[in-house]
Design a protein around this motif. Sequence first.
Motif, short mmCIF file in Angstrom:
data_model
loop_
_atom_site.label_atom_id
_atom_site.label_comp_id
_atom_site.label_asym_id
_atom_site.label_seq_id
_atom_site.Cartn_x
_atom_site.Cartn_y
_atom_site.Cartn_z
N PRO A 131 32.22 44.15 37.60
CA PRO A 131 31.95 43.13 38.61
C PRO A 131 32.83 43.33 39.84
CG PRO A 131 32.30 42.14 36.44
CD PRO A 131 32.72 43.58 36.34
N GLY A 132 32.29 42.97 40.99
CA GLY A 132 33.07 43.06 42.23
C GLY A 132 33.07 41.74 42.98
N ASN A 133 33.05 40.64 42.21
CA ASN A 133 32.88 39.32 42.83
C ASN A 133 34.09 38.41 42.66
OD1 ASN A 133 32.57 39.02 40.03
ND2 ASN A 133 31.29 37.21 40.28
N PHE A 134 35.27 38.98 42.50
CA PHE A 134 36.42 38.16 42.13
C PHE A 134 36.96 37.29 43.26
CE2 PHE A 134 36.50 41.71 39.04
CZ PHE A 134 36.21 40.95 37.92
N ASP A 135 36.45 37.51 44.48
CA ASP A 135 36.81 36.62 45.59
C ASP A 135 35.77 35.51 45.79
OD1 ASP A 135 39.15 38.01 46.18
OD2 ASP A 135 38.10 39.43 47.49
N GLU A 136 34.72 35.52 45.00
CA GLU A 136 33.67 34.50 45.14
C GLU A 136 34.14 33.17 44.53
OE1 GLU A 136 30.63 34.74 46.65
OE2 GLU A 136 31.41 36.65 47.38
N PRO A 137 33.51 32.05 44.94
CA PRO A 137 33.92 30.73 44.42
C PRO A 137 33.92 30.65 42.90
CG PRO A 137 32.45 30.43 46.29
CD PRO A 137 32.47 31.91 45.99
N SER A 138 33.03 31.37 42.23
CA SER A 138 32.97 31.32 40.77
C SER A 138 34.29 31.71 40.13
CB SER A 138 31.84 32.23 40.26
OG SER A 138 32.01 33.55 40.75
N HIS A 139 35.08 32.55 40.81
CA HIS A 139 36.40 32.93 40.32
C HIS A 139 37.51 32.22 41.09
CE1 HIS A 139 35.43 36.17 37.45
NE2 HIS A 139 34.37 36.35 38.22
N ALA A 140 37.36 32.13 42.41
CA ALA A 140 38.43 31.56 43.23
C ALA A 140 38.69 30.10 42.88
CB ALA A 140 38.07 31.69 44.72
N LEU A 141 37.65 29.34 42.63
CA LEU A 141 37.84 27.93 42.29
C LEU A 141 38.55 27.76 40.96
CD1 LEU A 141 34.40 26.47 43.45
CD2 LEU A 141 36.63 26.19 44.56
N ARG A 142 38.25 28.63 40.01
CA ARG A 142 38.96 28.57 38.73
C ARG A 142 40.44 28.87 38.92
NH1 ARG A 142 40.67 32.62 35.96
NH2 ARG A 142 39.22 34.11 36.92
N ARG A 143 40.76 29.89 39.73
CA ARG A 143 42.17 30.24 39.96
C ARG A 143 42.90 29.10 40.67
NH1 ARG A 143 39.87 35.36 41.43
NH2 ARG A 143 40.13 34.81 43.63
N TYR A 151 47.76 21.85 34.69
CA TYR A 151 47.23 23.02 34.00
C TYR A 151 48.14 24.25 34.09
CZ TYR A 151 43.22 20.00 34.86
OH TYR A 151 42.37 18.91 34.96
N ALA A 152 48.82 24.40 35.24
CA ALA A 152 49.51 25.65 35.55
C ALA A 152 50.50 26.07 34.47
CB ALA A 152 50.21 25.53 36.89
N GLU A 153 51.22 25.12 33.89
CA GLU A 153 52.26 25.48 32.91
C GLU A 153 51.67 26.12 31.66
OE1 GLU A 153 54.00 22.16 30.56
OE2 GLU A 153 52.92 20.90 32.00
N HIS A 154 50.38 25.93 31.41
CA HIS A 154 49.74 26.51 30.22
C HIS A 154 49.02 27.83 30.51
CE1 HIS A 154 50.39 22.72 28.07
NE2 HIS A 154 49.96 22.10 29.14
N LEU A 155 48.98 28.23 31.78
CA LEU A 155 48.10 29.34 32.16
C LEU A 155 48.85 30.48 32.85
CD1 LEU A 155 45.15 27.15 33.56
CD2 LEU A 155 45.35 28.21 31.29
N GLN A 156 50.09 30.69 32.45
CA GLN A 156 50.91 31.69 33.11
C GLN A 156 50.53 33.13 32.72
OE1 GLN A 156 53.09 30.85 35.55
NE2 GLN A 156 52.25 28.81 35.23
N GLU A 157 50.04 33.34 31.51
CA GLU A 157 49.83 34.70 31.02
C GLU A 157 48.39 34.94 30.55
OE1 GLU A 157 52.72 35.62 28.08
OE2 GLU A 157 54.43 35.18 29.39
N ILE A 158 47.45 34.22 31.13
CA ILE A 158 46.06 34.41 30.70
C ILE A 158 45.52 35.73 31.23
CG2 ILE A 158 45.58 31.95 30.56
CD1 ILE A 158 44.03 32.31 33.24
N ALA A 159 44.53 36.29 30.53
CA ALA A 159 43.87 37.50 30.99
C ALA A 159 43.12 37.21 32.28
CB ALA A 159 42.89 37.99 29.92
N SER A 160 43.30 38.08 33.27
CA SER A 160 42.67 37.88 34.57
C SER A 160 41.96 39.16 34.99
CB SER A 160 43.72 37.49 35.61
OG SER A 160 43.13 37.23 36.86
N PRO A 161 40.62 39.17 35.03
CA PRO A 161 39.89 40.40 35.34
C PRO A 161 40.04 40.79 36.81
CG PRO A 161 38.38 38.55 35.19
CD PRO A 161 39.72 38.03 34.76
N SER A 162 39.98 42.09 37.08
CA SER A 162 40.02 42.59 38.46
C SER A 162 39.36 43.97 38.50
CB SER A 162 41.46 42.69 38.96
OG SER A 162 42.21 43.62 38.21
N SER A 163 38.97 44.37 39.70
CA SER A 163 38.32 45.67 39.86
C SER A 163 38.59 46.21 41.26
CB SER A 163 36.81 45.52 39.62
OG SER A 163 36.22 44.70 40.63
#
Length: 255
Positions: A131-143, A151-163
């Motif tokens: 995928p090449g859509n990691f700047d799209e709202p579908s990902h940006a809004l989640r981040r 939420y942030a204190e629980h999400l420090q080391e989650i898997a984060s896809p990139s390409s």
Amino acid sequence: MTHTWNPAQYLRFGDERARPFLDLLAWIPAEAPQRVVDLGAGPGTQTALLARRWPRAEVLAVDSSPEMIARAATVPGISAVQADLRRWEPPGPVDVLLSNAALQWVPGHLELLPRLAGMLAPGGRLALQVPGNFDEPSHALRRELAAEAPYAEHLQEIASPSSHDAATYLAALQDLGLEVDAWETTYLHVLHGPDPVFEWVRGTGARPTLQALPEPLREHFAVELRARLREAYPDSGRGVVLPFRRIFAIGRRPG
């Protein structure tokens, strides 16, 4: 932090998810490969298409998820093995080594390409799609939401896809001595049903985030993410349009 996969949720949009696989497969001109491998094969439904195209080949599905491999093991015409694609070794030279929508989950995966290219038989092909859509709202809004309290204190080391872009993969594979074709396509998926973009990301990119959150924060996060995605992707009355950019590359080892 590890997470698990749900084959049923992933396959909810099976037709849309299969489109890039089919387009990648169409541009692999191998005629009679002996060994074909699908790295990051998921539930094996698309791997079956490799067996259909090359019925005389040994077709192997490789995935690190026990849930996905359990599903792939039931698919006729293929073999399935649970393994981390960063460490898996083929039983012999590979004629077609395909990785569809998997490498984005491997941090620094450009560094993995020399190892994968080294698995190829003379004339063999390494075909990848990410995928090449990691700047799209579908990902940006989640981040953005994941960076907020509580939420942030629980999400420090989650898997984060990139390409990377197509030119980067082209250059990386050329540096390995492969003959390369690289391109990109943006699909306009028309999705239907309640909160379809949330249901889409819940099966892939958002899954590690949701699994890392404790109850009841998980449900609060899901409610808020649904609302933000609904605003970013309105329903026109004819469905919700999800633009999805995909990056492709095929490298051939001279032989």
